[in-house]
Design an enzyme around this catalytic site. Structure first.
Site, PDB file in Angstrom:
ATOM      1  N   PHE A 133       0.931  -1.196   0.071  1.00  0.00           N
ATOM      2  CA  PHE A 133       0.029  -0.096  -0.041  1.00  0.00           C
ATOM      3  C   PHE A 133       0.912   1.292   0.045  1.00  0.00           C
ATOM      4  CE2 PHE A 133      -2.912   3.159   1.868  1.00  0.00           C
ATOM      5  CZ  PHE A 133      -3.997   3.034   1.015  1.00  0.00           C
ATOM      6  N   ASP A 205       2.089  -5.571   8.326  1.00  0.00           N
ATOM      7  CA  ASP A 205       0.882  -4.540   7.946  1.00  0.00           C
ATOM      8  C   ASP A 205      -0.455  -5.654   8.014  1.00  0.00           C
ATOM      9  OD1 ASP A 205      -1.301  -2.895   7.633  1.00  0.00           O
ATOM     10  OD2 ASP A 205      -0.017  -1.733   6.093  1.00  0.00           O
ATOM     11  N   TYR A 230     -10.531   0.238  11.056  1.00  0.00           N
ATOM     12  CA  TYR A 230     -11.733   0.580  10.421  1.00  0.00           C
ATOM     13  C   TYR A 230     -12.296  -0.455   9.252  1.00  0.00           C
ATOM     14  CZ  TYR A 230      -8.244   2.818   7.573  1.00  0.00           C
ATOM     15  OH  TYR A 230      -6.948   3.028   7.043  1.00  0.00           O
ATOM     16  N   LYS A 231     -11.260  -1.266   9.001  1.00  0.00           N
ATOM     17  CA  LYS A 231     -11.795  -2.241   7.993  1.00  0.00           C
ATOM     18  C   LYS A 231     -12.601  -3.468   8.625  1.00  0.00           C
ATOM     19  CE  LYS A 231      -7.760  -1.219   5.118  1.00  0.00           C
ATOM     20  NZ  LYS A 231      -8.392  -0.291   4.216  1.00  0.00           N
ATOM     21  N   ARG A 379     -13.048  -4.664  -6.549  1.00  0.00           N
ATOM     22  CA  ARG A 379     -12.684  -5.350  -5.117  1.00  0.00           C
ATOM     23  C   ARG A 379     -14.181  -5.727  -4.469  1.00  0.00           C
ATOM     24  NH1 ARG A 379      -8.435  -3.094  -1.626  1.00  0.00           N
ATOM     25  NH2 ARG A 379      -9.917  -1.385  -1.093  1.00  0.00           N
TER      26      ARG A 379
END
Length: 419
Positions: A133, A205, A230-231, A379
């Site tokens: 990322f 990560d 938050y995922k 996605r």
């Protein structure tokens, strides 16, 4: 979804059978999902857990409005970063006292990268994934500039070969278990062992893995890890991130941002910095209490949940969606970039199509929330706590119909800066 869609009988029957046999199905009630919406973007932002509104109302109306500053003690605000950290730690396989929550993912990642490099001061290389990322790559470069290191970008599949040649120069290896674009799952055990065999540290990560699959960071010998709230943890937009540091590194841990709350005696207001014992030294500034306690409430969605069952259902969901894509979407020009092998698959499916942006926008208008990554990736993230096989069949059917009927704008106007 209530709108009838034409589906092959075998797919419809299989979805119904799998959902009927799903032991995790009741967990869907732990989330406040919008009616008639299929949410397949939990790998970007999880939906609202049912426990959060009441918890936040209590924090705002009682703890803050009535308790005022006394709530730092009476309501346990001061201890929240370590308390919430331990709750997250249990989800990633960490014993208590090794995980702290608070600050953003970028801050936690910078802290972890710099601290890892400091633990291997005589090694000049920092290794990261060229497909990482962007924040991971940017911060690797920033830490390298700060410490006079050289960044080497090595795909996970090439790491053992690279370390065989240059491993004794490597300070830290920084990867993610799940590729954020493709959903490919990498072997944390193998890559961590390869780093350790070369004398390097392994930093992971976990943003696309925490809460989606068992991780067992202690058992796997992970040195440091970071992740967002938050995922898959559904802590809300911009929820605090977490930092894990294995016990064995605490005594030598030097953080690049020695904030006052990480001091051994923060209210002593000493002139010089003395780090707190253990993971508490990784605290930096005053914790964001509203968002931190929202995250704490969100984590109750995992109460009593076996992550092995979460993983099993996730694989069932993604496997079913891959089958739907093969039957319904491949003939229309879609291809999957997510591995079919369950052992190499995270908790998302990514499809390739040249009109990804237009199709994702049209899906959203029809009640299916997914996302895209430029230039051509769609996605679909699944969270086994609330996603059903019927949801995935609905998404595949809507995508089939949109594409077959050309009922979308291939280049829609931009709705805003977020894609």
């Amino acid at each position: 979804m209530t709108t009838a869609l034409s589906a092959p009988a075998d797919l419809r029957e299989r979805a119904a059978r799998l959902d009927a046999d799903d032991p995790l199905a009741p967990l869907r009630d732990r989330f406040l999902l919008p009616p008639d919406v299929v949410h397949l973007d939990g790998n970007s932002l999880g939906p609202l857990p049912a426990a959060v509104p009441a918890a936040l109302d209590d924090v705002v109306r009682r703890q803050w409005a009535t308790g005022l500053i006394g709530s730092w003690n009476a309501a346990g605000w001061w201890e929240a970063p370590l308390r919430v950290g331990d709750t997250i730690g249990a989800l990633i396989g960490a014993a208590p006292g090794q995980t702290v929550a608070g600050d953003s993912t970028s801050v936690q990642l910078f802290t972890a990268l710099d601290a890892a490099a400091a633990l291997r001061p005589d090694r000049p290389l920092l290794v990261t994934d060229p497909g990482h990322f962007p924040t991971d790559r940017y911060l690797a470069d920033a830490v390298a500039r700060r410490r006079g290191l050289e960044v080497r970008r090595v795909p996970p599949s090439d790491l053992p070969r690279f370390l065989a040649a240059e491993g004794r120069q490597v300070a830290v290896v920084s990867y993610a278990p799940v590729d954020f674009r493709t959903g490919e799952l990498y072997d944390v055990r193998v890559l961590t062992r390869a780093a350790h065999d070369a004398g390097a540290l392994a930093l992971w990560d976990l943003c696309h893995a925490a809460g989606a699959l068992p991780l067992e960071v202690d058992a796997l010998g992970v040195d440091l890890a970071v992740g967002c709230g938050y995922k898959f943890l559904s802590g809300g937009p911009g929820a605090p991130a977490f930092l894990y540091v294995a016990h064995r590194h605490h005594a030598g841990l030097e953080t690049p941002l020695p904030g006052w709350t990480g001091h051994a005696d923060p209210f002593g207001l000493a002139r010089e910095y003395t780090p707190a014992p253990g993971i508490a030294r990784a605290r930096i500034g005053t914790p964001p209490i509203l968002s931190l306690l929202a995250l704490e409430a969100a984590l109750t969605a995992f109460d009593g949940v076996d992550l092995a069952r979460v993983r099993a259902k996730s694989l069932s969901l993604t496997g079913f969606f891959l089958r739907c894509a093969d039957e319904l979407l491949t003939p229309l020009g879609f291809s999957s970039v997510t591995p079919a092998d369950p052992g190499r698959r995270g908790s998302q499916v990514t499809l390739r199509h040249p009109h990804a942006r237009g199709l994702v926008a049209a899906l959203a208008e029809r009640g299916v929330v997914a996302d895209m990554r430029a230039p051509d990736l769609l996605r679909f993230g699944v969270n086994a706590l609330y996603t059903s096989h019927r949801d995935l069949l609905t998404a595949a059917l809507r995508l089939r119909d949109l594409t077959r009927d050309a009922a979308y704008d291939p280049a829609p106007p931009t709705a805003g800066p977020v894609t």
